[in-house]
Each structure stands twice: as structure tokens, then as C-alpha cells.
Design a protein around this motif. Structure first.
Motif, PDB file in Angstrom:
ATOM      1  N   ASP A  45       0.871  -1.190   0.000  1.00 12.55           N
ATOM      2  CA  ASP A  45       0.000   0.000   0.000  1.00 12.55           C
ATOM      3  C   ASP A  45       0.902   1.232   0.000  1.00 12.55           C
ATOM      4  O   ASP A  45       0.832   2.086   0.873  1.00 12.55           O
ATOM      5  CB  ASP A  45      -0.906  -0.029   1.240  1.00 12.55           C
ATOM      6  CG  ASP A  45      -1.925   1.102   1.229  1.00 12.55           C
ATOM      7  OD1 ASP A  45      -2.158   1.687   0.153  1.00 12.55           O
ATOM      8  OD2 ASP A  45      -2.478   1.401   2.302  1.00 12.55           O
ATOM      9  N   TYR A  46       1.747   1.278  -1.018  1.00 10.79           N
ATOM     10  CA  TYR A  46       2.803   2.279  -1.099  1.00 10.79           C
ATOM     11  C   TYR A  46       2.280   3.700  -0.974  1.00 10.79           C
ATOM     12  O   TYR A  46       2.821   4.514  -0.228  1.00 10.79           O
ATOM     13  CB  TYR A  46       3.560   2.102  -2.418  1.00 10.79           C
ATOM     14  CG  TYR A  46       4.803   2.941  -2.540  1.00 10.79           C
ATOM     15  CD1 TYR A  46       6.030   2.461  -2.102  1.00 10.79           C
ATOM     16  CD2 TYR A  46       4.768   4.221  -3.100  1.00 10.79           C
ATOM     17  CE1 TYR A  46       7.187   3.212  -2.217  1.00 10.79           C
ATOM     18  CE2 TYR A  46       5.912   4.984  -3.219  1.00 10.79           C
ATOM     19  CZ  TYR A  46       7.117   4.482  -2.778  1.00 10.79           C
ATOM     20  OH  TYR A  46       8.251   5.238  -2.891  1.00 10.79           O
ATOM     21  N   ASP A  47       1.224   4.018  -1.684  1.00 14.66           N
ATOM     22  CA  ASP A  47       0.757   5.405  -1.778  1.00 14.66           C
ATOM     23  C   ASP A  47       0.260   5.972  -0.450  1.00 14.66           C
ATOM     24  O   ASP A  47       0.444   7.160  -0.175  1.00 14.66           O
ATOM     25  CB  ASP A  47      -0.342   5.529  -2.829  1.00 14.66           C
ATOM     26  CG  ASP A  47       0.199   5.324  -4.245  1.00 14.66           C
ATOM     27  OD1 ASP A  47       1.412   5.499  -4.449  1.00 14.66           O
ATOM     28  OD2 ASP A  47      -0.609   4.971  -5.126  1.00 14.66           O
ATOM     29  N   THR A  48      -0.370   5.146   0.367  1.00 12.44           N
ATOM     30  CA  THR A  48      -0.923   5.645   1.628  1.00 12.44           C
ATOM     31  C   THR A  48       0.159   6.225   2.526  1.00 12.44           C
ATOM     32  O   THR A  48       0.066   7.367   2.973  1.00 12.44           O
ATOM     33  CB  THR A  48      -1.683   4.529   2.368  1.00 12.44           C
ATOM     34  OG1 THR A  48      -2.772   4.113   1.555  1.00 12.44           O
ATOM     35  CG2 THR A  48      -2.202   5.005   3.713  1.00 12.44           C
ATOM     36  N   ASN A  49       1.195   5.442   2.798  1.00 16.89           N
ATOM     37  CA  ASN A  49       2.238   5.944   3.693  1.00 16.89           C
ATOM     38  C   ASN A  49       3.241   6.839   2.977  1.00 16.89           C
ATOM     39  O   ASN A  49       3.915   7.642   3.613  1.00 16.89           O
ATOM     40  CB  ASN A  49       2.922   4.796   4.421  1.00 16.89           C
ATOM     41  CG  ASN A  49       2.023   4.250   5.509  1.00 16.89           C
ATOM     42  OD1 ASN A  49       1.369   4.995   6.226  1.00 16.89           O
ATOM     43  ND2 ASN A  49       1.960   2.935   5.611  1.00 16.89           N
ATOM     44  N   TYR A  50       3.321   6.729   1.646  1.00 22.03           N
ATOM     45  CA  TYR A  50       4.139   7.687   0.906  1.00 22.03           C
ATOM     46  C   TYR A  50       3.576   9.093   1.092  1.00 22.03           C
ATOM     47  O   TYR A  50       4.327  10.051   1.253  1.00 22.03           O
ATOM     48  CB  TYR A  50       4.222   7.339  -0.578  1.00 22.03           C
ATOM     49  CG  TYR A  50       4.865   8.455  -1.372  1.00 22.03           C
ATOM     50  CD1 TYR A  50       6.230   8.679  -1.284  1.00 22.03           C
ATOM     51  CD2 TYR A  50       4.099   9.317  -2.152  1.00 22.03           C
ATOM     52  CE1 TYR A  50       6.824   9.728  -1.980  1.00 22.03           C
ATOM     53  CE2 TYR A  50       4.684  10.353  -2.847  1.00 22.03           C
ATOM     54  CZ  TYR A  50       6.039  10.558  -2.760  1.00 22.03           C
ATOM     55  OH  TYR A  50       6.632  11.592  -3.428  1.00 22.03           O
ATOM     56  N   ALA A  51       2.257   9.207   1.093  1.00 24.45           N
ATOM     57  CA  ALA A  51       1.624  10.515   1.308  1.00 24.45           C
ATOM     58  C   ALA A  51       2.048  11.097   2.651  1.00 24.45           C
ATOM     59  O   ALA A  51       2.296  12.305   2.767  1.00 24.45           O
ATOM     60  CB  ALA A  51       0.101  10.390   1.237  1.00 24.45           C
ATOM     61  N   TYR A  91      11.442   7.456   1.430  1.00 26.35           N
ATOM     62  CA  TYR A  91      10.440   6.443   1.783  1.00 26.35           C
ATOM     63  C   TYR A  91      10.953   5.039   1.487  1.00 26.35           C
ATOM     64  O   TYR A  91      10.803   4.121   2.306  1.00 26.35           O
ATOM     65  CB  TYR A  91       9.147   6.729   1.024  1.00 26.35           C
ATOM     66  CG  TYR A  91       8.001   5.835   1.383  1.00 26.35           C
ATOM     67  CD1 TYR A  91       7.700   5.504   2.702  1.00 26.35           C
ATOM     68  CD2 TYR A  91       7.185   5.309   0.388  1.00 26.35           C
ATOM     69  CE1 TYR A  91       6.623   4.688   3.013  1.00 26.35           C
ATOM     70  CE2 TYR A  91       6.106   4.502   0.684  1.00 26.35           C
ATOM     71  CZ  TYR A  91       5.832   4.187   2.004  1.00 26.35           C
ATOM     72  OH  TYR A  91       4.773   3.383   2.304  1.00 26.35           O
ATOM     73  N   ILE A  92      11.582   4.860   0.352  1.00 29.47           N
ATOM     74  CA  ILE A  92      12.147   3.552   0.001  1.00 29.47           C
ATOM     75  C   ILE A  92      13.255   3.186   1.000  1.00 29.47           C
ATOM     76  O   ILE A  92      13.365   2.033   1.424  1.00 29.47           O
ATOM     77  CB  ILE A  92      12.650   3.535  -1.449  1.00 29.47           C
ATOM     78  CG1 ILE A  92      11.451   3.590  -2.400  1.00 29.47           C
ATOM     79  CG2 ILE A  92      13.503   2.310  -1.735  1.00 29.47           C
ATOM     80  CD1 ILE A  92      11.798   3.868  -3.852  1.00 29.47           C
TER      81      ILE A  92
END
Length: 190
Positions: A45-51, A91-92
Motif C-alpha cells: 500500500d505504497y501510496d498511503t504511507n508515501y503521502a 520512503y524507500i
């Protein structure tokens, strides 16, 4: 005639389950599982915590809940990073650190079980557990609390503030580290 316990005497299973080394094993395993689940969630769920990371780095809500980009403090906004490439790299990097911590901690669990069976000393298991727990502390205490909280002023954000969960995770890792180092290397006395 009474028999005395010697170091070679095997304890009943229920005494081993209640030992400090088993408590340390459970704590290390739980930290390892948690970190792998965090990494897995961040990957799937990359986008959620990337935000979250993107907003913290951009510092665009560091205004005590007044809305994005409203009444931002010009004295600190020079610290903001609004470059998506840098946010993704950061993030990565967090995901890699989380996954590495989880993997090292689960390897420590295997070493810990082997130490409890007497095939190796606790020194290797403690060293691996310590390494994994230090990675957890670096993620949550250094990256989130110190860098995110203070440098990027995450504490000022109502919407994007992860300081409480970060503190919780850092404290649990530190307490686990203390328990790990309380276990003596002698197999017969715990």
C-alpha cells in the motif's frame, strides 16, 4: 536420599517457558514480525504511507491544523523538501530499513532458539537481536522522532503527525533490548 540439581539437570518444560530467555525470544520475535508487517504494508500500500512521508517532508501542514499551506512559519520552511524524487528515495530507504530490521530480528529468533537448546551461546543471538533492535530504533527514534519530529517540525502538524506511534515503537524496541541483555549466557541459570 535427596538429589541436588546440577547444571546438567534438565528442567521441566514449563520452567523453561517461564524463563527470561523465552520472554526475550518472544519480544524479539514480536518486534521482527511487526517490522516485517510494517514493511509489507508499506510495499503493498505504497501510496498511503508515501503521502505521509511526502507531507512531513514538505512541511505544508506544520501550522497547528490551519490547513495545508496556510500560515506556515517562514523561519523554518527553508527545511522543507517538496521534491517527489527525494521523498520517494527517503520512503524507500525507510522501507528497506524496516524490512532489514525484521529479517535480522527473525534470524536472531532462530539463533535464540538454538542458544536455548544449547547448541550455541547466547552471544550470537544477542548480537543479532541488538542489531535488529538498533535498526528499529534508528527508524522510529532517529528518522521519525528526531528528523521528522524536530527537523521537519512534524509535531506542529495535526494531520500528518506520527510522533505517538513512533515513540511507542521506539520504547518497545528499547525495552526489548534491555530484556535481551538481561539474559545470561549460562544455559543452566536464567
Amino acid at each position: 536420599m535427596t538429589t541436588t540439581s546440577t547444571p546438567e539437570t534438565k528442567r521441566p518444560w514449563w520452567q523453561s517457558v517461564g524463563s527470561l530467555s523465552v520472554a526475550a525470544l518472544v519480544l524479539v520475535a514480536t518486534n521482527g514480525l511487526y517490522m516485517l508487517l510494517v514493511a509489507f504494508g508499506n510495499i503493498t500500500d505504497y501510496d498511503t504511507n508515501y503521502a505521509f512521508v511526502e507531507r512531513v517532508l514538505a512541511m505544508d501542514t506544520t501550522n497547528f491544523g490551519q490547513g495545508q499551506d496556510v500560515n506556515l512559519d517562514p523561519d523554518i520552511m527553508w527545511r522543507a523538501i517538496d521534491n517527489p524524487v527525494l521523498a520517494n528515495v527517503g520512503y524507500i530507504g525507510l522501507i528497506i530499513a524496516e524490512a532489514l530490521a525484521g529479517i535480522v530480528l527473525l534470524i536472531a529468533v532462530v539463533a535464540w532458539v538454538r542458544a536455548m537448546r544449547g547448541s550455541v551461546s547466547f552471544a550470537a543471538a544477542k548480537a543479532l537481536a541488538t542489531l535488529g533492535l538498533i535498526l528499529v530504533i534508528l527508524v522510529f527514534f532517529t528518522a521519525f522522532i528526531t528528523v521528522g519530529g524536530e527537523w521537519f517540525n512534524m509535531w506542529r502538524s495535526v494531520d500528518w503527525n506520527g510522533l505517538d506511534p513512533a515513540l511507542q515503537n521506539a520504547v518497545l524496541a528499547i525495552l526489548t533490548l534491555v530484556v535481551v541483555h538481561m539474559v545470561r549466557d549460562e544455559k543452566s541459570t536464567e
